[in-house]
Scaffold this motif. Structure first.
Motif, mmCIF file in Angstrom:
data_model
loop_
_atom_site.group_PDB
_atom_site.id
_atom_site.type_symbol
_atom_site.label_atom_id
_atom_site.label_comp_id
_atom_site.label_asym_id
_atom_site.label_seq_id
_atom_site.Cartn_x
_atom_site.Cartn_y
_atom_site.Cartn_z
ATOM 1 N N TRP A 195 0.850 -1.176 0.000
ATOM 2 C CA TRP A 195 0.000 0.000 0.000
ATOM 3 C C TRP A 195 0.900 1.245 0.000
ATOM 4 C CZ3 TRP A 195 -0.749 4.297 3.015
ATOM 5 C CH2 TRP A 195 -1.921 5.017 2.792
ATOM 6 N N PRO A 196 0.534 2.345 -0.673
ATOM 7 C CA PRO A 196 -0.751 2.617 -1.310
ATOM 8 C C PRO A 196 -0.836 2.244 -2.793
ATOM 9 C CG PRO A 196 0.514 4.628 -1.226
ATOM 10 C CD PRO A 196 1.354 3.576 -0.553
ATOM 11 N N ARG A 236 -3.940 -2.144 -3.736
ATOM 12 C CA ARG A 236 -5.212 -2.046 -3.024
ATOM 13 C C ARG A 236 -5.945 -3.380 -3.143
ATOM 14 N NH1 ARG A 236 -6.214 3.771 -2.737
ATOM 15 N NH2 ARG A 236 -4.100 4.631 -2.923
ATOM 16 N N ALA A 286 -3.067 9.080 -2.138
ATOM 17 C CA ALA A 286 -2.367 8.800 -0.888
ATOM 18 C C ALA A 286 -0.864 8.807 -1.127
ATOM 19 C CB ALA A 286 -2.797 7.454 -0.313
ATOM 20 N N THR A 343 -8.009 1.668 1.299
ATOM 21 C CA THR A 343 -7.422 0.332 1.229
ATOM 22 C C THR A 343 -8.075 -0.528 0.161
ATOM 23 O OG1 THR A 343 -8.944 -0.604 2.864
ATOM 24 C CG2 THR A 343 -6.927 0.424 3.692
#
Length: 485
Positions: A17-18, A21, A341, A368
């Motif tokens: 992450w990011p 996902r 993000a 997420t």
């Protein structure tokens, strides 16, 4: 002897992450080159000269990834007669049931040697990989169960290990498989590496389809039975093989290692267990520091992807997707930029990214689950702006594709064509729009967007209303087999 690739493409990859996902896990990312890890895995047997390779691989995945997996494989030429058989699991049940479904499908057409590969691993030296595969295939053809042990580069505590036994007299480097061992503490890992008897567990296997089916029946007859019922109840859904949902949901969750491979030394009547050493630049890219380790670096040890500038930085990884990232005075850092993000972490703390993901999930954040850019079977959309009662999307529809015939209870839409030709259905009317033309879709209107042309259709969609989430869609007709109301 025919070798058939089985690619296991499940998992969410939260430690990357990011960029990774839940709806777009790491195997779908291009991390080290132009191809995604899935594409690199599918291409891995290209040029293999030591035996016949079936060009039609089997990919086992879940339904959520099905369209982007099919599209990524189409992009590398896996189409027509070479299109893979994509088997959809109704729910994740780990790797042993996934391999059982693949083996049942393969066995219905013969008894090939299966090369079982996770979709999210990296192999740096394909020629060395091919030599190991040739040695493994020779053993698997004779009924052996083969695992590939990674020659350890250091005393790693994050991997399981395989202890190798005596060398096989008829094989260049293959050895009897003595045992699997769990992830060790640092002192034990040092001892393993110093002994020369232990290898990292790669998760790559070879065996005949019939051999796997016999073994899973012997050790776990309940898994074999559930998968057999699921396979017998399968049906073709466009490019995908859907197994019977109820039967598969009743299946236990178990890994290939625990279900079969670790038990084989106690059941020699099923076949010999063999480990083939593999020293081919393997990595499971389990975290961002692992990606830095296998990436090309500049003279200061920095690795970059995307538009990146380093100034006075050392041993730093920057992964930029949408914007220029300038790293000034960064030592041993990881910086990952996406549209929605940004991650900044010390390189030795990248395993803790999963803690951030857990906190986001606990807070109910969607960061997420999906990227701002979301792939659909007809193309993709990017939510470029939003507010209290509006949302703006950049939409691209592939040539010949069309969205579902649908309506919304809570929002109206304005469509402005940027390039290409749009075929618009709005209630009883159907009409074409060209570049710089627009239309309005009132709240409650039945509508559809299609691309009748040979070039991608690009448009801007402006939504306005009291509720703008994706679940405000009532589908009446859908080309791709999604639920209609």
């Amino acid at each position: 002897m025919t070798i058939k690739s089985v690619i296991l493409s499940g998992g969410s990859g939260t430690r990357l992450w990011p960029a990774s996902r839940e709806s777009h896990p790491k195997q779908l990312l291009a991390l080290t080159g132009e191809h995604s890890l899935l594409q690199e895995t599918a291409l891995r047997l290209n040029g293999f000269a030591a035996g016949e390779v079936d060009p039609q691989a089997i990919v086992v995945t879940n339904a959520e990834y099905r369209f982007i997996i099919a599209e990524q494989l189409r992009q590398i030429g896996a189409a027509g007669a070479n299109a893979p058989r994509i088997v959809l699991e109704p729910a994740g049940r780990n790797t042993a049931p996934a391999l059982t479904l693949a083996a049942l499908l393969a066995a219905s057409e013969g008894d090939p040697v299966l090369l079982v590969m996770p979709a999210d691993h990296l192999i740096g030296d394909v020629a060395v990989f091919h030599r190991a595969i040739a040695e493994g295939a020779a053993q698997a053809h004779k009924g052996a169960f083969v695992t590939f042990g990674i020659v350890p580069a250091h005393a790693e505590t994050g991997y399981g290990y395989i202890r190798a036994g005596d060398a096989l007299s008829e094989a260049p480097s293959a050895r009897a498989l003595a045992e699997f061992v769990e992830k060790p503490d640092p002192a034990t890992a040092e001892r393993y590496v110093a002994s020369g008897e232990y290898f990292w567990n790669s998760g790559i296997f070879m065996m005949r389809a019939s051999a796997w089916l016999a073994a899973i029946e012997f050790f776990h007859p309940e898994i074999a039975a559930a998968c057999r019922l699921a396979h017998e109840g399968r049906h073709q859904d466009f490019d995908f093989v859907r197994v019977d949902e109820a039967a598969f949901l009743a299946c236990a969750s178990e890994s290939i290692d625990y279900a079969v491979m670790e038990r084989l030394t106690a059941a020699p009547e099923l076949g010999r267990a063999v480990v083939v050493p593999l020293d081919a630049g393997w990595s499971d890219i389990g975290a961002w520091d692992a990606l830095w380790a296998v990436s090309a670096k500049d003279a200061e040890g920095n690795a970059a992807r995307g538009e990146v500038m380093f100034e006075g930085s050392r041993n730093t990884l920057v992964h930029a997707q949408d914007r220029l990232v300038a790293a000034v005075g960064c030592d041993d850092m990881v910086i990952v930029e996406t549209a929605d993000a940004v991650l900044v972490a010390a390189k030795d703390r990248t395993q803790d990214v999963k803690k951030v993901v857990a906190r986001l999930k606990a807070e109910g954040r969607t960061l997420t689950q999906s990227h701002r850019k979301v792939y659909r079977p007809w193309g993709w959309y990017d939510s470029i702006d939003h507010g209290g009662r509006f949302q703006v999307k950049h939409i691209v529809v592939n040539p010949g594709a069309k969205l579902s015939l649908q309506m919304h209870h809570h929002r109206a839409e304005h469509w402005i064509v940027v390039s290409g030709t749009a075929e618009v259905t709005r209630d009883a009317d159907t009409f074409l729009l060209g570049e710089n033309q627009s239309t309005y879709i009132p709240l409650g209107s039945t509508h559809r967007l299609a691309n009748p042309g040979k070039l991608p259709l690009q448009l801007i969609e402006v939504q306005s209303g009291s509720y703008l989430d994706e679940d405000d869609i009532v589908r009446f007709e859908d080309t791709y087999g999604r639920d209609t109301n």
